[in-house]
Motif scaffolding. Structure first.
Motif, PDB file in Angstrom:
ATOM      1  N   GLY A 177     -28.652  32.248  -0.001  1.00 30.34           N
ATOM      2  CA  GLY A 177     -28.473  30.847   0.393  1.00 30.34           C
ATOM      3  C   GLY A 177     -27.728  30.650   1.698  1.00 30.34           C
ATOM      4  O   GLY A 177     -27.493  29.511   2.109  1.00 30.34           O
ATOM      5  N   SER A 178     -27.393  31.733   2.387  1.00 21.10           N
ATOM      6  CA  SER A 178     -26.576  31.623   3.609  1.00 21.10           C
ATOM      7  C   SER A 178     -27.178  30.708   4.662  1.00 21.10           C
ATOM      8  O   SER A 178     -26.470  29.937   5.322  1.00 21.10           O
ATOM      9  CB  SER A 178     -26.351  33.013   4.221  1.00 21.10           C
ATOM     10  N   THR A 179     -28.490  30.774   4.840  1.00 21.42           N
ATOM     11  CA  THR A 179     -29.125  29.978   5.889  1.00 21.42           C
ATOM     12  C   THR A 179     -29.322  28.514   5.493  1.00 21.42           C
ATOM     13  O   THR A 179     -29.855  27.727   6.277  1.00 21.42           O
ATOM     14  CB  THR A 179     -30.480  30.591   6.299  1.00 21.42           C
ATOM     15  N   GLU A 222     -15.862  30.436   3.032  1.00 24.96           N
ATOM     16  CA  GLU A 222     -15.892  30.449   1.565  1.00 24.96           C
ATOM     17  C   GLU A 222     -17.328  30.384   1.058  1.00 24.96           C
ATOM     18  O   GLU A 222     -17.676  31.000   0.041  1.00 24.96           O
ATOM     19  CB  GLU A 222     -15.097  29.253   1.025  1.00 24.96           C
ATOM     20  N   CYS A 223     -18.181  29.684   1.794  1.00 25.02           N
ATOM     21  CA  CYS A 223     -19.568  29.487   1.383  1.00 25.02           C
ATOM     22  C   CYS A 223     -20.516  30.579   1.893  1.00 25.02           C
ATOM     23  O   CYS A 223     -21.691  30.583   1.537  1.00 25.02           O
ATOM     24  CB  CYS A 223     -20.057  28.126   1.855  1.00 25.02           C
ATOM     25  N   GLU A 275     -30.023  29.985  11.146  1.00 22.79           N
ATOM     26  CA  GLU A 275     -30.273  31.408  10.905  1.00 22.79           C
ATOM     27  C   GLU A 275     -29.806  32.314  12.044  1.00 22.79           C
ATOM     28  O   GLU A 275     -29.295  33.411  11.818  1.00 22.79           O
ATOM     29  CB  GLU A 275     -31.754  31.654  10.620  1.00 22.79           C
ATOM     30  N   GLU A 276     -29.934  31.863  13.288  1.00 21.54           N
ATOM     31  CA  GLU A 276     -29.508  32.687  14.420  1.00 21.54           C
ATOM     32  C   GLU A 276     -27.993  32.894  14.419  1.00 21.54           C
ATOM     33  O   GLU A 276     -27.489  33.898  14.928  1.00 21.54           O
ATOM     34  CB  GLU A 276     -29.957  32.048  15.735  1.00 21.54           C
ATOM     35  N   ILE A 280     -24.271  28.795  -2.925  1.00 20.21           N
ATOM     36  CA  ILE A 280     -24.330  30.251  -3.032  1.00 20.21           C
ATOM     37  C   ILE A 280     -25.254  30.587  -4.202  1.00 20.21           C
ATOM     38  O   ILE A 280     -25.076  30.092  -5.309  1.00 20.21           O
ATOM     39  CB  ILE A 280     -22.928  30.834  -3.255  1.00 20.21           C
ATOM     40  N   ARG A 281     -26.238  31.437  -3.960  1.00 13.66           N
ATOM     41  CA  ARG A 281     -27.246  31.721  -4.988  1.00 13.66           C
ATOM     42  C   ARG A 281     -26.964  32.973  -5.806  1.00 13.66           C
ATOM     43  O   ARG A 281     -27.555  33.178  -6.873  1.00 13.66           O
ATOM     44  CB  ARG A 281     -28.624  31.844  -4.328  1.00 13.66           C
TER      45      ARG A 281
END
Length: 217
Positions: free
Chosen positions: A180-182, A154-155, A187-188, A90-91
């Motif tokens: 940072g999710s992808t 959580e992430c 991504e889709e 997580i950024r």
């Protein structure tokens, strides 16, 4: 007796189940420490709902309720496990959907199947949105008329932002994602995750979701 396959989505989901069976579970848990072991299952929370994934068969079950499990929820879990990168983290930088890596081409689908149903479902129901967000562990944030940060996993935290309708404007909605999710999932899949979030909130609120919401069933 084997379950009858009724859609291409279910068939694809079974293939991902087989992929999970062959995965290195110990390595997976090192990359995703939110995964816990309970007996024969790896457990994980998805929008506040606890799921168990059988270590040998890959079958996904609900651990704390008897509600049906959608194919979308299963996909989200399997694809998180498959696509998470060893360096994922997580950024702490929030961005709109199209600013995530390689997501701009999916923006029309995101608006149509996530944001519009979100706005339409909760128009005039901010009190129910508030209650639903809090029931799945959402944290109130100072943004929009009704803003909550909710953990899809959580992430993968998501900020759900909602502006209610008034005499001049229709209700509208937005979402923000950690940059940072992808790194955690394809991504889709962000579209599917967000759609499951809207559906989960609508379900808890006792409202009919917007008809355009993406749903694999």
């Amino acid at each position: 007796m084997k379950k009858k396959i009724t859609s291409n989505y279910e068939s694809a989901c079974l293939k991902w189940q087989e992929v999970f069976v062959k995965m290195d579970k110990q390595k997976l848990m090192e990359i995703l420490p939110e995964i816990k072991i309970e007996g024969d299952y790896l457990t994980i929370y998805h929008f506040g709902r606890k799921f168990g994934v059988h270590k040998q068969t890959g079958e996904i079950i609900a651990m704390e309720d008897d509600l049906p499990i959608s194919v979308s929820e299963k996909f989200n879990i399997y694809l998180l496990f498959y696509y998470v990168k060893p360096y994922a983290k997580i950024r702490g930088e929030w961005v709109t959907f199209e600013k995530l890596k390689n997501t701009s081409q999916f923006k029309p689908a995101f608006i149509k199947s996530v944001l519009e149903p979100f706005a339409n479902t909760f128009a005039g129901h901010m009190d129910k949105l508030k209650d639903a967000c809090e029931k799945i562990g959402g944290k109130r944030i100072k943004a929009s008329d009704m803003g909550y940060e909710i953990k899809a996993f959580e992430c993968i935290p998501i900020q759900f932002l909602f502006w209610d309708e008034d005499d001049e404007f229709e209700a509208r909605a937005s979402m923000l994602f950690d940059l940072g999710s992808t790194d955690f999932i394809h991504e889709e899949s962000i579209v599917t995750i967000a759609s499951v979030g809207v559906e989960r909130l609508a379900q808890i609120a006792g409202l009919d979701k917007g008809s355009n919401t993406f749903d694999m069933k």
